[in-house]
Write an enzyme that holds these catalytic residues in place. Structure first.
Site, PDB file in Angstrom:
ATOM      1  N   ARG A  63       0.833  -1.196   0.000  1.00 54.90           N
ATOM      2  CA  ARG A  63       0.000   0.000   0.000  1.00 54.90           C
ATOM      3  C   ARG A  63       0.868   1.247   0.000  1.00 54.90           C
ATOM      4  O   ARG A  63       2.008   1.224   0.413  1.00 54.90           O
ATOM      5  CB  ARG A  63      -0.917   0.020   1.228  1.00 54.90           C
ATOM      6  CG  ARG A  63      -2.034  -0.996   1.172  1.00 54.90           C
ATOM      7  CD  ARG A  63      -2.817  -0.996   2.463  1.00 54.90           C
ATOM      8  NE  ARG A  63      -3.319   0.314   2.778  1.00 54.90           N
ATOM      9  CZ  ARG A  63      -3.126   0.933   3.952  1.00 54.90           C
ATOM     10  NH1 ARG A  63      -2.437   0.354   4.903  1.00 54.90           N
ATOM     11  NH2 ARG A  63      -3.637   2.119   4.162  1.00 54.90           N
ATOM     12  N   LYS A 125       3.433  -7.284  12.257  1.00 56.95           N
ATOM     13  CA  LYS A 125       2.714  -7.515  11.009  1.00 56.95           C
ATOM     14  C   LYS A 125       3.000  -8.903  10.460  1.00 56.95           C
ATOM     15  O   LYS A 125       4.155  -9.297  10.296  1.00 56.95           O
ATOM     16  CB  LYS A 125       3.114  -6.454   9.979  1.00 56.95           C
ATOM     17  CG  LYS A 125       2.423  -6.610   8.642  1.00 56.95           C
ATOM     18  CD  LYS A 125       2.570  -5.352   7.824  1.00 56.95           C
ATOM     19  CE  LYS A 125       2.069  -5.553   6.396  1.00 56.95           C
ATOM     20  NZ  LYS A 125       1.915  -4.290   5.687  1.00 56.95           N
ATOM     21  N   ARG A 255      -1.298   3.964  14.419  1.00 62.21           N
ATOM     22  CA  ARG A 255      -0.285   3.337  15.295  1.00 62.21           C
ATOM     23  C   ARG A 255      -0.764   3.436  16.734  1.00 62.21           C
ATOM     24  O   ARG A 255      -1.344   4.453  17.122  1.00 62.21           O
ATOM     25  CB  ARG A 255       1.040   4.104  15.220  1.00 62.21           C
ATOM     26  CG  ARG A 255       1.744   3.979  13.925  1.00 62.21           C
ATOM     27  CD  ARG A 255       2.899   2.975  14.026  1.00 62.21           C
ATOM     28  NE  ARG A 255       3.221   2.485  12.705  1.00 62.21           N
ATOM     29  CZ  ARG A 255       3.122   1.222  12.290  1.00 62.21           C
ATOM     30  NH1 ARG A 255       2.726   0.292  13.124  1.00 62.21           N
ATOM     31  NH2 ARG A 255       3.423   0.861  11.071  1.00 62.21           N
TER      32      ARG A 255
END
Ligand code: BTN
Length: 260
Positions: A63, A125, A255
């Site tokens: 992205r 992630k 975040r």
């Protein structure tokens, strides 16, 4: 051309064809990017519903224009694939969230979702999703390309505290072909379900896996507040000092704020 791993594409085709007539599945040993390739094909008129898996991508894309490389470079180190199909939902909001939810639910109960479309495990992630469309809108919808990249093996070296998560750490039996075989048919069903009913029926399940639920967060546009999960349209809800904000743009990233 097929890859060097045992991908069992016949079984995937047989499982998906009743849901998606004309569906084909293909593995390439190497390509620049499975998303780029399916967009190229669609623009050249090759728009059959297709699953394209790459054992190696030389220019994988993430992205916001980022490069994506999942796991170490060898075949099976990452699971990288794109699903391309014509789609005509009344509202496109929340498609990538629906994709992330389906992939997470197919793979492991402990996988969390980081809005808008990352899969996380233990605060790191594990996987990312890149949804793109090829060409202009038609009366009967668009050709959508749903790219999914999952780290399967650990990335060697680097700073351990920032090393991404990898699938085999959750379940050593989940090699790339096994994970693919497990997730494709439910993913196609989820995308078809999204086309008919939108994201709203999925919001509760997304929120049950929300990595940031109730946490203090900072958005890339500077907003700070408490994350309150997603709304029925997939927007991220953040309670700020000046009121409740609903963030729709996928160009905004979020975040957690370090706890005081
Ligand atoms: C992200 O984390 O920003 C999204 C990563 C998406 C990576 C996948 S791998 C398969 C497909 N092909 C690409 O070039 N990107 C997606």
């Amino acid at each position: 051309m097929s890859g060097s791993l045992s991908w069992r594409l016949d079984a995937i085709e047989q499982a998906v064809a009743p849901v998606l007539p004309g569906f084909i599945a293909e593995v390439l040993p190497e390509i620049d990017s499975t998303n780029t390739e399916l967009i190229r094909r669609a623009r050249a008129g090759r728009d059959a519903p297709t699953l394209l898996v790459a054992e190696r991508q030389t220019a994988g894309r993430g992205r916001m224009g980022r490069h994506w490389q999942g796991g170490p470079g060898e075949p099976g180190g990452a699971l990288a694939f794109s699903l391309g199909l014509p789609l005509a939902p009344a509202d496109w909001s929340g498609l990538s969230l629906a994709v992330g939810l389906s992939v997470a639910e197919s793979l492991h109960p402990d996988i969390r979702l980081k809005w808008p479309n990352d899969l996380w495990w233990q605060g790191r992630k594990l996987a990312g999703i890149l949804v793109e469309t090829a060409g202009t809108a038609q009366a009967d919808g668009r050709f959508v390309v749903i790219g999914v990249g999952i780290n399967v093996e650990p990335l060697e070296g680097g700073d351990f505290s920032t090393r991404p998560a990898w699938l085999k750490a959750l379940d050593p039996a989940l090699d790339a072909p096994t994970a693919l075989g497990r997730l494709v048919q439910p993913l196609v069903r989820a995308v078809r379900g999204f086309e008919r009913h939108g994201f709203a029926p999925l919001a509760e399940r997304f929120n049950a896996r929300d990595a940031f639920a109730g946490l203090a967060v900072r958005l890339s546009d500077g907003t700070e507040g408490q994350a309150l999960g997603v709304a029925a349209n997939g927007a991220l809800r953040v309670q700020t000092d000046t009121g409740l904000r609903e963030i729709i743009s996928s160009e905004v990233s979020v975040r957690p704020l370090p706890s005081a």
